[in-house]
Design an enzyme around this catalytic site. Structure first.
Site, PDB file in Angstrom:
ATOM      1  N   GLU A   1       1.579  -0.138  -4.925  1.00 53.86           N
ATOM      2  CA  GLU A   1       0.594   0.889  -5.270  1.00 53.86           C
ATOM      3  C   GLU A   1       1.321   2.225  -5.348  1.00 53.86           C
ATOM      4  O   GLU A   1       1.767   2.756  -4.325  1.00 53.86           O
ATOM      5  CB  GLU A   1      -0.508   0.970  -4.208  1.00 53.86           C
ATOM      6  CG  GLU A   1      -1.586   1.949  -4.602  1.00 53.86           C
ATOM      7  CD  GLU A   1      -2.427   2.458  -3.434  1.00 53.86           C
ATOM      8  OE1 GLU A   1      -3.569   2.845  -3.671  1.00 53.86           O
ATOM      9  OE2 GLU A   1      -1.935   2.492  -2.295  1.00 53.86           O
TER      10      GLU A   1
ATOM     11  N   ASP B   1       0.823  -1.206   0.000  1.00 59.38           N
ATOM     12  CA  ASP B   1       0.000   0.000   0.000  1.00 59.38           C
ATOM     13  C   ASP B   1       0.865   1.267   0.000  1.00 59.38           C
ATOM     14  O   ASP B   1       1.884   1.335   0.691  1.00 59.38           O
ATOM     15  CB  ASP B   1      -0.841  -0.032   1.292  1.00 59.38           C
ATOM     16  CG  ASP B   1      -2.023   0.908   1.266  1.00 59.38           C
ATOM     17  OD1 ASP B   1      -2.740   0.918   0.259  1.00 59.38           O
ATOM     18  OD2 ASP B   1      -2.237   1.628   2.264  1.00 59.38           O
TER      19      ASP B   1
HETATM   20  C1  NOJ Z   1      -5.139   2.163  -0.820  1.00 58.39           C
HETATM   21  C2  NOJ Z   1      -6.374   1.375  -0.643  1.00 58.39           C
HETATM   22  O1  NOJ Z   1      -6.727   0.748  -1.870  1.00 58.39           O
HETATM   23  C3  NOJ Z   1      -7.447   2.306  -0.145  1.00 58.39           C
HETATM   24  O2  NOJ Z   1      -8.680   1.659  -0.096  1.00 58.39           O
HETATM   25  C4  NOJ Z   1      -7.056   2.860   1.201  1.00 58.39           C
HETATM   26  O3  NOJ Z   1      -8.004   3.796   1.635  1.00 58.39           O
HETATM   27  C5  NOJ Z   1      -5.695   3.526   1.113  1.00 58.39           C
HETATM   28  N1  NOJ Z   1      -4.726   2.726   0.435  1.00 58.39           N
HETATM   29  C6  NOJ Z   1      -5.167   3.819   2.500  1.00 58.39           C
HETATM   30  O4  NOJ Z   1      -4.771   2.615   3.085  1.00 58.39           O
END
Ligand code: NOJ
Length: 526
Positions: free
Chosen positions: A237, A196
């Site tokens: 991500e 993440d």
């Molecule tokens: C990415 C996740 O896909 C999202 O749903 C989340 O709110 C943020 N990261 C924060 O963790």
């Protein structure tokens, strides 16, 4: 992971299938459905957070990274899932959320209470908010990235929600915690992680050591993963410009894969314009150090369709086409609708977008439910609009739970209601969205050439995406008509050269016809 035979299927464990009738999706529920996933053609299951959490950010507000939310299962059910997946050749990827924690995490609570606690340095504290221009990720829900904490007597930083304080990755102990958490799940058999919020992690690491702009952090994590597995997966991500992907990959020595926001955004631009010519420019923007095989792309995911990789004018074009009403939009940048409603629920158009996604060389992700065209609930807040239960059959609660009270009700009634739109019904119809997507996935598996970088070819028609893939002397030509009208094309090298591997249209038996119907697609081999 090779692109042509890898399909990542994203599951929200809370919403997929409840195996014990208590109303919440469970890990055992996913195990129950593995045969379905293998039948569909998935090869990797990406599990959204199933950890103990504060329950205020879809589970990303983690309270204990190694503990399973008791509503969803326990260690034994996790082991059952991983083993059963392995037996079917499916790999499991889980979430590594180390950019922030929940404010209910014991680390944060210890940090709040005692300035001298070793946990204080796990987070970022200031006597005054720092004016470094950092913007909140969820405007206008959050208006800034600093929050006063009366217990701690200082401000803490949060890029996401105020209940998600940022971890300080510059602190060595925090990085050690990340490695410990990785070991915990790797030891339990996961193939790797979807990591993440990578750029924000790296930004903090750079405070400890500016080398590589902090990307050494990824190398450290990669080395940890490799200690447990020879071929770990670290899918990052990073909503950044395509030209930067390579610096996060370093040929797989940092991240092994990046989530390709650039492609995702430009696919929607193409769909909005019904003009595929943009894709030539889109594909040219990756450096050689970000090959298609290291990119993971999707149409919709668990979040809003975040259009930050487009210019303001391009974003407006996409909004005008797919989210013309303010309540369909979110965070001043994105769309909170699911794929099917954006594409009028038209199976031909939706399967065309999948054919396009599968014809670009990178590894695809399917969000659970998109294979049958599940709709959305726009009256739910923020991104919850796209988080409704899987629709298995037309019986009670769509087969999501056999108990009396699902925690979230499946979409009922109307065009997208489970009574009409469900897996069981679509498995029985040859031209359903599910059958079409499955055909694409199975054909793709046999087309090894689709793992290569595509070479865009000119077929004399901007509405048709055409790309040639070459591999070991075999050639595959992918054709996708992104427009609502039938289109004529000029096949490169003469039509007699090709045979049909797969086509959306029954009336595409002969490539010599050189005509694609509205939203038609075909893969031709030579
Ligand atoms: C990415 C996740 O896909 C999202 O749903 C989340 O709110 C943020 N990261 C924060 O963790």
């Amino acid at each position: 992971m090779r692109p042509h035979d890898t399909v990542i299927y994203q599951i929200d464990p809370r919403l997929f299938r409840d195996a014990n009738g208590h109303g919440w999706g469970t890990l055992d529920g996913i195990t129950e459905k593995l045969d379905y996933l293998a039948w569909l053609g998935a090869t990797v299951i990406w599990l959204l957070p199933f950890y103990r959490s504060g329950d205020r950010d879809g589970g990303y507000d983690v309270v204990d990274h190694c503990a399973i939310d008791p509503r969803l299962g326990d260690e034994a059910s996790f082991d059952r899932l991983v083993r059963a997946a392995e037996r079917r050749g499916l790999r499991v990827v889980t979430e590594l959320v180390m950019q922030h924690t929940s404010d209910r995490h014991p680390w944060f609570q210890a940090a709040q209470r005692d300035r001298k606690s070793p946990y204080r340095d796990y987070y970022i504290w200031r006597d005054q908010p720092e004016a470094d221009g950092s913007k909140p990720i969820f405007p206008p829900i959050e208006s800034g990235v600093w929050r006063w904490d009366a217990i701690a007597g200082q401000y803490y930083r949060h890029r996401f929600y105020a209940h998600e304080p940022d971890l300080e990755l510059a602190t060595p102990q925090v990085r050690e915690e990340a490695r410990r958490i990785m070991r915990h799940w790797l030891d339990r058999g996961v193939a790797g992680f979807r990591v993440d919020a990578i750029p924000y992690m790296v930004e903090r690491a750079a405070r400890a050591d500016p080398e590589d702009g902090g990307r050494w952090l990824l190398r450290e994590m990669n080395a940890e993963a490799r200690r447990a597995r020879s071929d770990p997966v670290l899918i990052g991500e990073a909503d950044i410009a395509a030209g930067e992907y390579g610096t996060y990959l370093d040929d797989g020595r940092r991240l092994t894969h990046v989530l390709d926001f650039h492609l995702n955004n430009h696919l929607f631009l193409v769909l909005a314009r019904q003009d595929a010519s943009e894709l030539a420019r889109t594909l040219a923007e990756y450096g050689e150090d970000a090959p298609a095989a290291r990119r993971v792309a999707w149409l919709r995911n668990n979040d809003e369709l975040d259009l930050e990789q487009l210019s303001p004018e391009e974003r407006k074009e996409v909004m005008d086409a797919f989210a013309p009403e303010p309540w369909m939009q979110l965070y001043h940048r994105g769309i909170r609708r699911r794929l099917a409603p954006m594409l009028d629920g038209d199976p031909q158009r939706i399967s065309m977008t999948h054919a396009l996604l599968f014809s670009l060389g990178q590894i695809p992700v399917l969000r659970f439910g998109d294979e049958i065209g599940v709709g959305d609930e726009l009256e739910f807040p923020e991104r919850e609009s796209g988080r409704t239960p899987m629709q298995w059959h037309a019986g009670t609660h769509a087969g999501f739970t056999d108990g009396p009270a699902p925690w979230r009700k499946p979409i009922a009634g109307g065009r997208y209601g489970y009574e009409r739109l469900n897996v069981r019904a679509q498995r029985q119809q040859n031209d359903s969205l599910l059958s079409r997507i499955r055909r694409l996935l199975h054909a793709r598996r046999h087309c090894e050439a689709l793992s290569q970088a595509p070479r865009i070819v000119d077929v004399g028609n901007r509405a048709v995406f055409a790309a040639l893939f070459e591999h070991n002397g075999s050639r595959l030509l992918a054709l996708v008509n992104v427009s609502a009208d039938a289109q004529r094309i000029a096949l490169p090298g003469g039509s007699g050269d090709f045979q049909v591997e797969l086509a959306s249209d029954v009336d595409f038996p002969d490539p010599a016809s050189a005509r694609l119907s509205a939203y038609g697609y075909a893969w031709l081999s030579a």
